[in-house]
Design a protein around this motif. Sequence first.
Motif, PDB file in Angstrom:
ATOM      1  N   LYS A  52       0.826  -1.370   0.094  1.00 22.89           N
ATOM      2  CA  LYS A  52      -0.130   0.077   0.006  1.00 22.89           C
ATOM      3  C   LYS A  52       0.796   1.125  -0.083  1.00 22.89           C
ATOM      4  CE  LYS A  52      -3.852   2.215   2.625  1.00 22.89           C
ATOM      5  NZ  LYS A  52      -4.369   1.988   3.951  1.00 22.89           N
ATOM      6  N   ASP A  53       0.260   2.241  -0.682  1.00 18.91           N
ATOM      7  CA  ASP A  53       1.055   3.600  -0.821  1.00 18.91           C
ATOM      8  C   ASP A  53       0.747   4.365   0.205  1.00 18.91           C
ATOM      9  OD1 ASP A  53       1.746   6.351  -1.333  1.00 18.91           O
ATOM     10  OD2 ASP A  53       1.998   5.812  -3.509  1.00 18.91           O
ATOM     11  N   ASP A  54       1.648   4.819   1.135  1.00 16.54           N
ATOM     12  CA  ASP A  54       1.168   5.622   2.345  1.00 16.54           C
ATOM     13  C   ASP A  54       1.014   6.866   2.333  1.00 16.54           C
ATOM     14  OD1 ASP A  54       3.568   6.921   2.367  1.00 16.54           O
ATOM     15  OD2 ASP A  54       4.588   5.863   4.006  1.00 16.54           O
ATOM     16  N   LEU A  55       0.981   7.355   0.944  1.00 16.14           N
ATOM     17  CA  LEU A  55       0.680   8.830   0.505  1.00 16.14           C
ATOM     18  C   LEU A  55       1.424   9.894   1.116  1.00 16.14           C
ATOM     19  CD1 LEU A  55      -3.355   8.397   0.484  1.00 16.14           C
ATOM     20  CD2 LEU A  55      -1.692   7.878  -1.210  1.00 16.14           C
ATOM     21  N   GLY A  56       2.657   9.430   1.624  1.00 13.50           N
ATOM     22  CA  GLY A  56       3.831  10.283   2.147  1.00 13.50           C
ATOM     23  C   GLY A  56       3.538  10.883   3.529  1.00 13.50           C
ATOM     24  N   ARG A  57       2.404   9.966   3.936  1.00 10.26           N
ATOM     25  CA  ARG A  57       2.114  10.304   5.648  1.00 10.26           C
ATOM     26  C   ARG A  57       2.666   9.373   6.432  1.00 10.26           C
ATOM     27  NH1 ARG A  57      -0.519  13.062   1.451  1.00 10.26           N
ATOM     28  NH2 ARG A  57      -2.625  14.083   2.255  1.00 10.26           N
ATOM     29  N   GLY A  58       3.464   8.436   5.965  1.00 10.05           N
ATOM     30  CA  GLY A  58       4.141   7.422   6.927  1.00 10.05           C
ATOM     31  C   GLY A  58       5.351   8.100   7.457  1.00 10.05           C
ATOM     32  N   ASN A  59       6.208   7.181   8.416  1.00 12.13           N
ATOM     33  CA  ASN A  59       7.230   7.614   9.077  1.00 12.13           C
ATOM     34  C   ASN A  59       8.635   7.109   8.470  1.00 12.13           C
ATOM     35  OD1 ASN A  59       5.828   9.319  10.935  1.00 12.13           O
ATOM     36  ND2 ASN A  59       5.536   7.262  12.057  1.00 12.13           N
ATOM     37  N   HIS A  60       8.343   6.151   7.268  1.00 11.32           N
ATOM     38  CA  HIS A  60       9.564   5.650   6.589  1.00 11.32           C
ATOM     39  C   HIS A  60      10.317   6.678   5.928  1.00 11.32           C
ATOM     40  CE1 HIS A  60      11.822   2.872   4.392  1.00 11.32           C
ATOM     41  NE2 HIS A  60      11.621   2.213   5.219  1.00 11.32           N
ATOM     42  N   SER A  61      11.550   6.424   5.617  1.00 11.54           N
ATOM     43  CA  SER A  61      12.594   7.410   5.014  1.00 11.54           C
ATOM     44  C   SER A  61      12.001   7.400   3.615  1.00 11.54           C
ATOM     45  CB  SER A  61      13.925   6.935   4.818  1.00 11.54           C
ATOM     46  OG  SER A  61      14.059   5.739   4.366  1.00 11.54           O
ATOM     47  N   LEU A  62      11.225   6.424   2.909  1.00 10.04           N
ATOM     48  CA  LEU A  62      10.840   6.401   1.533  1.00 10.04           C
ATOM     49  C   LEU A  62       9.450   7.093   1.214  1.00 10.04           C
ATOM     50  CD1 LEU A  62      12.085   3.169   0.156  1.00 10.04           C
ATOM     51  CD2 LEU A  62      12.935   5.216  -0.117  1.00 10.04           C
ATOM     52  N   SER A  63       8.739   7.663   2.352  1.00  8.02           N
ATOM     53  CA  SER A  63       7.456   7.884   2.340  1.00  8.02           C
ATOM     54  C   SER A  63       7.207   9.152   1.570  1.00  8.02           C
ATOM     55  CB  SER A  63       6.876   8.288   3.981  1.00  8.02           C
ATOM     56  OG  SER A  63       6.652   6.950   4.529  1.00  8.02           O
ATOM     57  N   SER A  64       8.325  10.057   1.795  1.00  3.88           N
ATOM     58  CA  SER A  64       7.877  11.351   1.049  1.00  3.88           C
ATOM     59  C   SER A  64       8.430  11.137  -0.269  1.00  3.88           C
ATOM     60  CB  SER A  64       8.516  12.672   1.833  1.00  3.88           C
ATOM     61  OG  SER A  64       9.882  12.280   1.927  1.00  3.88           O
ATOM     62  N   ILE A  65       9.332   9.966  -0.788  1.00  2.12           N
ATOM     63  CA  ILE A  65       9.784   9.893  -1.944  1.00  2.12           C
ATOM     64  C   ILE A  65       8.709   9.091  -3.100  1.00  2.12           C
ATOM     65  CG2 ILE A  65      11.807   9.114  -3.330  1.00  2.12           C
ATOM     66  CD1 ILE A  65      13.242   9.710  -0.615  1.00  2.12           C
ATOM     67  N   THR A  66       8.499   7.700  -2.402  1.00  3.53           N
ATOM     68  CA  THR A  66       7.845   6.732  -3.202  1.00  3.53           C
ATOM     69  C   THR A  66       6.630   6.214  -2.708  1.00  3.53           C
ATOM     70  OG1 THR A  66       9.077   5.021  -2.072  1.00  3.53           O
ATOM     71  CG2 THR A  66       9.914   5.996  -4.045  1.00  3.53           C
ATOM     72  N   GLY A  67       6.190   6.703  -1.370  1.00  3.05           N
ATOM     73  CA  GLY A  67       5.173   6.308  -0.571  1.00  3.05           C
ATOM     74  C   GLY A  67       5.320   4.701   0.108  1.00  3.05           C
ATOM     75  N   ASN A  68       6.708   4.368   0.260  1.00  2.00           N
ATOM     76  CA  ASN A  68       6.947   3.202   0.856  1.00  2.00           C
ATOM     77  C   ASN A  68       6.126   2.098   0.247  1.00  2.00           C
ATOM     78  OD1 ASN A  68       8.498   1.770   2.532  1.00  2.00           O
ATOM     79  ND2 ASN A  68       7.226   2.104   4.346  1.00  2.00           N
ATOM     80  N   SER A  69       5.702   1.741  -0.944  1.00  2.00           N
ATOM     81  CA  SER A  69       4.922   0.726  -1.391  1.00  2.00           C
ATOM     82  C   SER A  69       5.611  -0.364  -1.719  1.00  2.00           C
ATOM     83  CB  SER A  69       4.064   1.218  -2.275  1.00  2.00           C
ATOM     84  OG  SER A  69       4.682   1.723  -3.489  1.00  2.00           O
TER      85      SER A  69
END
Length: 243
Positions: free
Chosen positions: A172-189
């Motif tokens: 799942k794409d976290d839509l940039g709201r997650g705490n992972h380093s990739l959240s603001s780049i790829t959505g950590n999906s």
Amino acid sequence: MDTNRTAKLEFAVQMTCQSCVNAVKSVLEKEPGVRSVQIDLSQEQVLVETALPSLQVQSLIEATGRRAVLKGIGGAQPDLGAAVAMLSGVGLVRGVVRFLQLSPDRCLIDGTIDGLSPGDHGLHVHELGDLTQDCMSCGDHFNPFRKLHGAPDDSERVWDVIGRSLVVDSGKDDLGRGNHSLSSITGNSGERLACGIIARSAGLFQNPKQICACDGVTQWDERDRPIAGKGRKIPTDTPSAHL
């Protein structure tokens, strides 16, 4: 379902008589989300203006016992552009995703992807239309304005995607709201499962093909065969169909 966001879908439908026309028209006109239906029996053509996904409309038509093939897609404004991506990967994930420019500031995305595990999955446009190393050579997310990763209803928009690639991910794409380093780049999906190049596709009444000149596969049989490779061609002892 947003009934204000309609598209026009052009189907080739196997119809031989007026009762065929009546059956198809009846099932479509009573379905919520269908705005209008036009049928040309001589051309075996059905034009549907609807807010429903193309696969749902196709299923409604085929529930009458007639095969249907989507041949073109368009909007209220003529010739604003359409594209399609055929997705495949190393596993069983396969799909078709279509893009239709409804207006200068609105794009409709419609498709079906099979073989995914239950749950949400990230689906992103990547910057390169390069499948030489499967999905790993598609490059990063297409992000021409270098914005942070966001949700579909955020202010960022994607344009000029023809020639780039579409990739579906394992999670799942976290839509940039997650705490992972990739959240603001790829959505950590997660890892890339399947991908395809985004190519220009036919608009309404722009696809006259009934049979593939290269291998004799008809429009009715084509969707049941691989795009290429083993199982695509008709056996040599079977004559090519003539339409």
